[in-house]
Design a protein around this motif. Structure first.
Motif, PDB file in Angstrom:
ATOM      1  N   GLY B 287      49.059  54.044  14.511  1.00  0.00           N
ATOM      2  CA  GLY B 287      50.089  54.211  13.495  1.00  0.00           C
ATOM      3  C   GLY B 287      50.080  55.594  12.881  1.00  0.00           C
ATOM      4  O   GLY B 287      50.985  56.397  13.101  1.00  0.00           O
ATOM      5  N   GLN B 288      49.014  55.906  12.154  1.00  0.00           N
ATOM      6  CA  GLN B 288      49.016  57.119  11.348  1.00  0.00           C
ATOM      7  C   GLN B 288      49.110  58.391  12.185  1.00  0.00           C
ATOM      8  O   GLN B 288      49.834  59.310  11.841  1.00  0.00           O
ATOM      9  N   GLU B 289      48.365  58.436  13.313  1.00  0.00           N
ATOM     10  CA  GLU B 289      48.418  59.661  14.116  1.00  0.00           C
ATOM     11  C   GLU B 289      49.817  59.898  14.673  1.00  0.00           C
ATOM     12  O   GLU B 289      50.325  61.015  14.667  1.00  0.00           O
ATOM     13  N   SER B 290      50.448  58.810  15.120  1.00  0.00           N
ATOM     14  CA  SER B 290      51.824  58.928  15.603  1.00  0.00           C
ATOM     15  C   SER B 290      52.739  59.352  14.466  1.00  0.00           C
ATOM     16  O   SER B 290      53.599  60.219  14.631  1.00  0.00           O
ATOM     17  N   LEU B 291      52.531  58.716  13.298  1.00  0.00           N
ATOM     18  CA  LEU B 291      53.364  59.057  12.142  1.00  0.00           C
ATOM     19  C   LEU B 291      53.244  60.535  11.817  1.00  0.00           C
ATOM     20  O   LEU B 291      54.232  61.208  11.551  1.00  0.00           O
ATOM     21  N   ASP B 292      51.997  61.011  11.867  1.00  0.00           N
ATOM     22  CA  ASP B 292      51.740  62.404  11.528  1.00  0.00           C
ATOM     23  C   ASP B 292      52.475  63.342  12.484  1.00  0.00           C
ATOM     24  O   ASP B 292      53.199  64.248  12.056  1.00  0.00           O
ATOM     25  N   VAL B 293      52.301  63.078  13.774  1.00  0.00           N
ATOM     26  CA  VAL B 293      52.953  63.939  14.778  1.00  0.00           C
ATOM     27  C   VAL B 293      54.471  63.850  14.653  1.00  0.00           C
ATOM     28  O   VAL B 293      55.169  64.859  14.681  1.00  0.00           O
TER      29      VAL B 293
END
Lengths: 344, 463
Positions: B287-293
């Protein structure tokens, strides 16, 4: 790629020409045999005529002492004029961002200004129709490239005539005399490019003549940003474009602007609260119509048009255009600069 | 229930048992030496030993329960922070960042359209500014003013009115047909690019770091609880072995119940935490890593779009430091390159998850189309056909604006999907720890009671 190769080839030719300059100028035979060959391998293709070649010699050979001197005016047809006639349209490279010179009115979407009037006069003379023009808005950095790549026939775009540019393009006689001047609020106690600038924050365009002048003599004015020329440059006192200075002036972030008075006239026209300070500019420079190097028939023709354009005293087309576009911001000009021609 | 009431009297009586020498306290020893004597007596007789063992067992089991409850509530509250506080704050910071970038893009688009801005573009600008202000107020409420995030929020609150002021001046001048409007707009963009967006980016980075810290806190192994649990279980097993050896009785119900309770707590703790850890980890990685990118990709697409618009606003008047290139065109290229790289890593992160990878793939196609149209528009402009280029950039059809809108919509969907993924995973991670603190406490008390009961049962045999 092709353009840089051509430029390199021409540069080589010119370097060679510089060394043996006098010899070439004297030995007409050598000029007739060598130069057409060299040009043939260059950009002009088969358009060259003897006339063009002979008159091109002095421009390339001598040391540049009088850049404003142009070819004698002539209304004779040449290959470049012929090409424009066949096309039926003059292609002019202009500015669309310079108020009162070449500016695209966002409402009417048409270009207007002092430079634009001049382009129309050229079209009227060459093609008999003032509207037979294709205007191409070209950015500052494309002025020379646009000529070299035949994208435009002429560039009429507040372009200063100088020796460096003469190596890349041909200029007409000067059609406007400009110079650096100080612009500040009418209320301001700044009186011009003098001691009254001491301690004031002065804005100039990055790398401009104004900036160089301030570097030489600033009268104690603050005119350089911290971290100048780095990524952290805040672009406050030295800005990308002269018009940005008016923004800073209106916001109270600077006290004065040093810029070309011709452009300053455009600024003053947008803000009735500012005016040019001092009696006259403290430098002198001239604007010319630029054409491709070697398009001598066109340059001579432009000079011919300019002769007519200047003629007529207070009622000359030049003065009429001046009054329409420039007088409000740049009052007190009584006539165009006198043309200078090469003597040979 | 028959035994416990006896527990205390028994302990009281222990020292009085026969064979225990009841010495008169020495003159200097006082109470302390009496206690020492009693302890010694307890250690030397079997009932005494049993009493000590019972007490230690009860204590261990209670301690296990207490440490478990304590550590797990710490983890659970960190997990709760992830779901209810730090992730929303990080998402809000990303929204502030995006709203600001979007406002700048809209300001430039509206400006290009002429004296009269298109209504929807203007409304979008207003919405963006309102959204940014609202989120900044919200973020300020949950942030300490002196913290780094607090300082960024203050900076943004100071700069935002300056920015909108410049945009309004740009509009006013543009309406009058003055080129000064373009200069104001470029100054507004400069403020946005050099001051507001970096502050928003730092705020986003700080909030995201807080999210990572909370998530790491929630995922830290509860070593103390596990250790005490193992010790308690071992002690229970050892006691039962001892009892078995001495009495040949296989089962002591009380001790067995205590063992069962401790084992259940330990197992619950281990499994619950492992699941929570895995879910939270999944939330962060997927979730978060994808959100960040994706957030960064979206902001780069907005910046590139703003620069593309400004290329036309500046009309070639602003060059790079070396004077050879148009500055906005160069910045557009840089932004597109970053966008490209981020979309590629977003695609990799989304992997086979088709609801996640599909919008990313659409964004990639959109970007390719955008770049192609941009090249065409650029060559139109370079030919001197400004109006033609304008149509190719902000026109309603076949324009780069259309491609940009497509990319933006795809990224919005991808972000919504990943946000959903994150919330689901983080919620189920938090859920895995739910009830554990209370359960551990109740089971530990029951286990302690059962252990004491079991020991009392043995003790009663000595009566």
């Amino acid at each position: 790629m092709r353009g840089t190769n051509l430029r390199a080839a021409r540069g080589r030719l010119r370097g060679w020409g510089g060394v043996t300059g006098m010899a070439v100028a004297c030995a007409v035979t050598a000029a007739f045999t060598l130069l057409p060959l060299a040009h043939g391998g260059g950009s002009l293709g088969g358009q060259d005529t003897g006339r063009a070649v002979t008159s091109a010699v002095p421009a390339t050979a001598e040391a540049c002492t009088d850049p404003e001197a142009s070819l004698p005016a002539s209304s004779a047809d040449g290959p470049t004029i012929q090409k424009i006639r066949e096309r039926g349209k003059l292609i002019a490279g202009v500015d669309q961002n310079s108020f009162r010179w070449g500016y695209r009115d966002p409402e009417t979407r048409t270009l207007e200004g002092f430079d634009i009037d001049l382009v129309r006069a050229l079209a009227k003379d060459i093609l008999g129709d003032a509207d037979a023009v294709i205007f191409r808005a070209i950015p500052t950095n494309q002025r020379i490239a646009a000529l070299e790549h035949d994208r435009v026939d002429v560039v009429v775009r507040t372009m200063t005539i100088n020796c460096g540019r003469l190596e890349q393009v041909s200029f007409s006689t000067a059609y406007f005399q400009a110079g650096q001047q100080v612009l500040a609020a009418k209320e301001s106690d700044i009186t011009g490019y003098d001691r009254s600038l001491a301690g004031k924050r002065v804005c100039s365009a990055e790398g401009s003549t104004a900036y160089e002048a301030l570097k030489k003599e600033s009268f104690g004015a603050v005119f350089e940003d911290e971290h100048e020329d780095t990524d952290q440059d805040p672009d406050l006192l030295t800005v990308p474009n002269q018009l940005d200075c008016l923004v800073r002036l209106q916001l109270g972030e600077v006290d004065a602007v040093v810029t070309d008075n011709a452009l300053a006239a455009g600024q003053a026209a947008q803000d009735p609260a500012v005016e040019l300070k001092g009696d006259k500019p403290f430098t002198t420079e001239y604007y010319g119509v630029a054409a491709k190097l070697g398009a001598d028939d066109l340059v001579a023709r432009v000079n011919h048009v300019l002769e007519d354009y200047r003629r007529g005293g207070a009622d000359s087309p030049w003065m009429r255009s001046y009054r329409e576009w420039l007088e409000a911001g740049l009052p007190g000009i009584e006539g165009p600069p006198q043309p200078k021609y090469r003597s040979n | 229930m028959t035994y416990p009431p006896n527990a205390d009297p028994q302990r009281e009586r222990a020292p009085d048992r026969p064979g225990v020498p009841v010495t008169v306290p020495a003159q200097r020893g006082g109470v302390r030496s009496v206690a020492a004597e009693r302890l010694r007596a307890a250690a030397t007789t079997e009932p005494g030993r049993l009493q000590v063992i019972g007490a230690v067992l009860a204590l261990l089991v209670v301690a296990f329960g207490a440490v478990t409850a304590l550590e797990v509530s710490g983890r659970a509250s960190a997990a709760d922070d992830v779901v209810t506080r730090s992730q929303p704050l990080s998402a809000d910071a990303a929204d502030v960042y995006r709203s600001l970038a979007d406002a700048d893009t809209m300001a430039a688009s509206g400006f290009l359209a002429g004296a009269e801005e298109p209504r929807d573009v203007h409304e979008q600008y207003e919405t963006d500014i309102k959204e940014a202000s609202r989120l900044l107020v919200k973020a300020a409420a949950s942030t300490d003013t002196s913290s780094p995030s607090g300082k960024e929020i203050t900076t943004l609150n100071e700069l935002l009115p300056q920015y909108t002021g410049l945009v309004e001046r740009a509009r006013a001048n543009n309406r009058q047909g003055l080129p000064l409007g373009g200069a104001y707009l470029r100054y507004a963009n400069q403020k946005m690019t050099n001051e507001l967006l970096p502050a928003a980016e730092r705020l986003y980075a700080a909030e995201t770091a807080r999210l990572s810290a909370d998530s790491a806190d929630a995922r830290r192994w509860p070593f103390l609880a596990l250790g005490v649990g193992v010790v308690a279980l071992a002690a229970l097993v050892w006691t039962q072995r001892r009892t078995y050896r001495r009495t040949n009785r296989v089962f002591n119900h009380g001790l067995l119940a205590a063992t069962a309770a401790a084992a259940v707590v330990l197992l619950w703790l281990a499994v619950g935490h492992t699941v929570a850890r895995a879910e939270l980890h999944g939330a962060m990685v997927h979730g978060q890593e994808s959100l960040d990118v994706l957030n960064k990709a979206r902001i780069n697409s907005l910046k590139a779009r703003a620069n593309e618009n400004l290329t036309l606003v500046a009309r070639g008047a602003v060059l790079t430091a070396d004077g050879t290139q148009d500055r906005y065109e160069t910045d557009y290229g840089t932004g597109m390159k970053a966008l490209d790289a981020q979309l590629r890593s977003a695609g990799k992160l989304a992997g086979d998850d088709s609801p996640g990878s599909e919008p990313v793939a659409r964004a990639v196609t959109g970007v390719a189309e955008w770049q192609e149209r941009h090249r065409a528009a650029r060559s139109t402009d370079d030919q001197g056909d400004y109006d033609g280029a304008l149509k190719q950039i902000i026109g309603p059809e076949d324009s780069t604006g259309e491609s940009f809108a497509r990319v933006d919509e795809a990224l919005r969907q991808a972000l919504a999907h990943e946000q959903g993924e994150f919330t689901t995973a983080a919620r189920s991670g938090r859920g895995a720890l739910g009830g554990l603190p209370a359960g551990a406490a109740v089971l530990a008390v029951l286990g302690a009671v059962a252990a004491i009961a079991g020991i009392n049962r043995r003790l009663s045999e000595y009566r």
